[in-house]
Design a protein around this motif. Structure first.
Motif, PDB file in Angstrom:
ATOM      1  N   VAL A 413      12.341 -20.738  -6.547  1.00 24.44           N
ATOM      2  CA  VAL A 413      12.975 -20.727  -5.516  1.00 24.44           C
ATOM      3  C   VAL A 413      13.012 -21.960  -4.618  1.00 24.44           C
ATOM      4  O   VAL A 413      12.160 -22.398  -3.925  1.00 24.44           O
ATOM      5  N   GLN A 414      14.088 -22.690  -4.718  1.00 26.19           N
ATOM      6  CA  GLN A 414      14.306 -24.037  -3.953  1.00 26.19           C
ATOM      7  C   GLN A 414      14.910 -23.943  -2.623  1.00 26.19           C
ATOM      8  O   GLN A 414      14.996 -24.873  -1.761  1.00 26.19           O
ATOM      9  N   THR A 415      15.670 -22.887  -2.393  1.00 30.29           N
ATOM     10  CA  THR A 415      16.315 -22.790  -0.954  1.00 30.29           C
ATOM     11  C   THR A 415      16.108 -21.072  -0.410  1.00 30.29           C
ATOM     12  O   THR A 415      16.256 -20.391  -1.069  1.00 30.29           O
ATOM     13  N   ILE A 416      15.750 -21.362   0.804  1.00 30.08           N
ATOM     14  CA  ILE A 416      15.824 -20.307   1.676  1.00 30.08           C
ATOM     15  C   ILE A 416      16.560 -20.189   2.709  1.00 30.08           C
ATOM     16  O   ILE A 416      16.631 -21.198   3.442  1.00 30.08           O
ATOM     17  N   ALA A 417      17.557 -19.336   3.148  1.00 33.84           N
ATOM     18  CA  ALA A 417      18.198 -19.325   4.501  1.00 33.84           C
ATOM     19  C   ALA A 417      18.183 -17.902   4.975  1.00 33.84           C
ATOM     20  O   ALA A 417      18.224 -16.877   4.247  1.00 33.84           O
ATOM     21  N   VAL A 418      18.248 -17.725   6.361  1.00 33.85           N
ATOM     22  CA  VAL A 418      18.379 -16.580   6.783  1.00 33.85           C
ATOM     23  C   VAL A 418      20.126 -15.984   7.237  1.00 33.85           C
ATOM     24  O   VAL A 418      20.820 -17.087   7.326  1.00 33.85           O
ATOM     25  N   GLY A 419      20.204 -14.690   7.212  1.00 32.28           N
ATOM     26  CA  GLY A 419      21.802 -14.298   7.795  1.00 32.28           C
ATOM     27  C   GLY A 419      21.384 -13.577   8.943  1.00 32.28           C
ATOM     28  O   GLY A 419      20.903 -14.196   9.776  1.00 32.28           O
ATOM     29  N   CYS A 420      22.370 -12.803   9.192  1.00 34.26           N
ATOM     30  CA  CYS A 420      22.326 -11.998  10.375  1.00 34.26           C
ATOM     31  C   CYS A 420      21.335 -10.978  10.215  1.00 34.26           C
ATOM     32  O   CYS A 420      21.167 -10.429   9.433  1.00 34.26           O
TER      33      CYS A 420
END
Length: 449
Positions: A413-420
């Motif tokens: 898992v190379q990318t983690i991002a948050v949403g709403c």
């Protein structure tokens, strides 16, 4: 000019991000029911949703640690933005594991940066992944994409065929954007989960972020800026090599390039589009991560260092050395700077009374760290997401660093991002994009914060 492909999609009465949330219930704690596998001495689930006790209301026993500092407790106000690290006059480092934060008229409290030492013991069953496990419920390995409670895998979005390098959910948009090394940006409809558009900027995507209505895409020797409200498209020139990190601070856009430089763009009254105003030189190798907090810019690099830049003067204030491999991710939390590296170390930095940042805690992972991200659960508790090279993402409670759960994947898992609210996204090395929802504790309420 970029090429855009669009695809049709159907309608549904329920958003795809909510359609599967009922799956999480089977992983929540089941009250008053004793685990039959525990009774037989064969339970290998940690945590288990059934009781490991003959008593229906077991009293939790405090965990002991060989580290005398590992059991410090605290109550601390937390935030992922504006960590106020610069308020160094109020921070006193009294020991490597005990930070005292004090100011006139405020009671001094201990901040627990100790690591609990708890680790998830299970590993993902590769036979289950391929649908060929013959052991069923008796398998000693995990038949789930995650362990722990309060977490739900909502859906997997499949279109990219190479590593996902950025994910963003712009403000006011019902479209999720994802960038990849396959030279495409996919647009996903949040109501259907369908890919409704593909943008081809003309090269590998090094990173992708959003700020307000703007989506910024790191390219080779350039940054594409796209306003989703006005459909304005800009191509910002100046970087040397692939742009692998982007962040917005105030009215400035910072882009970390492959040659180690950080290019700064700023909008002026004379020009409608951002113009380059400075090059921040100092890193010897590629800049991999950028974060803004407390009137400073922090940059992590392949040269194994972190640089601290003043946002007003754009001067380098300090060089943080301590990692022994690429610094892959930097993150601001409360009064701390967190950094992850391929040297398997997660370091916590805090300001001394003299204004310099020093390491106040260090967590050793079993594998190199790829990405760090922060989120709050439904009870507003801060959670650290830490992706490692063993194809897992560990969820840590802060400030204790007690392990809350773990996500498993078939690839890094190379990318983690948050949403709403409690939504977050993980992007894999082979192109898989997963949508997750984080809840509070098993006894807590479920819903958006």
């Amino acid at each position: 000019m970029m090429d855009i492909e669009t695809g049709g999609y159907g309608r549904t009465n329920r958003p795809v991000f909510d359609r599967l949330e009922g799956q999480q219930s089977q992983h929540l704690y089941v009250k008053n029911q004793v685990c039959k596998f525990w009774l037989a001495g064969q339970c290998n689930r940690n945590p288990c949703r059934f009781l490991h006790s003959h008593s229906p209301n077991p009293q939790p026993q405090p965990q002991q640690s060989d580290d005398p500092n590992a059991n410090y407790g605290n109550k601390i106000k937390t935030t992922w933005r504006n960590p106020n690290i610069s308020a160094s006059k109020n921070v006193k480092v009294s020991s490597p594991m005990n930070v005292k934060v004090s100011s006139p008229g405020v009671v001094t409290s201990d901040v627990n940066c100790g690591h609990s030492g708890q680790r998830a013991q299970q590993k993902l069953c590769q036979y289950w992944v391929t649908g060929n496990c013959v052991h069923g419920d008796k398998c000693k390995d995990l038949h789930s994409w995650f362990s722990g409670s309060g977490l739900a895998l909502l859906t997997k979005l499949e279109r990219h065929n190479k590593a996902v390098t950025g994910v963003a959910l712009p403000c006011g948009s019902d479209k999720l954007f994802s960038g990849s090394k396959d030279e495409s940006v996919c647009l996903w409809d949040c109501n259907t989960g369908q890919c409704v558009g593909i943008v081809k900027p003309g090269g590998e995507i090094g990173c992708l972020i959003s700020e307000g209505p703007w989506v910024f895409v790191g390219l080779q020797n350039a940054v594409m800026a796209w306003n989703i409200q006005t459909q304005t498209e800009l191509l910002l020139r100046g970087p040397v090599g692939l742009v692998k990190a982007l962040v917005v601070g105030g009215d400035m856009l910072f882009g970390g390039a492959q040659d180690g430089s950080i290019l700064v763009w700023k909008s002026t009254s004379e020009s409608c589009s951002p113009e380059p105003v400075a090059f921040l030189m100092g890193h010897r190798l590629a800049v991999l991560s950028l974060v803004v907090g407390a009137n400073c810019l922090y940059s992590g690099s392949k040269d194994e260092s972190i640089r601290v830049w003043d946002l007003k003067t754009l001067q380098c204030l300090q060089i943080l050395n301590g990692h022994k491999n690429f610094v892959t991710s930097v993150l601001c939390w409360d009064k701390f700077l967190l950094s992850g590296s391929l040297d398997n170390r997660l370091k916590v930095w805090a300001a001394t009374e003299f204004g310099d940042l020093e390491v106040v805690n260090e967590v050793e992972e079993d594998n190199g760290i790829l990405a760090l991200c922060g989120i709050h659960d439904a009870e507003n508790k801060p959670i650290l997401l830490c992706s490692c090279k063993d194809n897992s993402v560990c969820l840590y409670d802060l400030p204790s660093f007690a392990e809350r759960g773990r996500i498993y994947a078939q690839e890094e898992v190379q990318t983690i991002a948050v949403g709403c609210g409690p939504l977050f996204f993980t992007g894999g090395a082979a192109g898989e994009l997963s949508v997750w929802k984080l809840h509070g504790d098993a006894s807590g309420s479920v819903g958006c914060s």
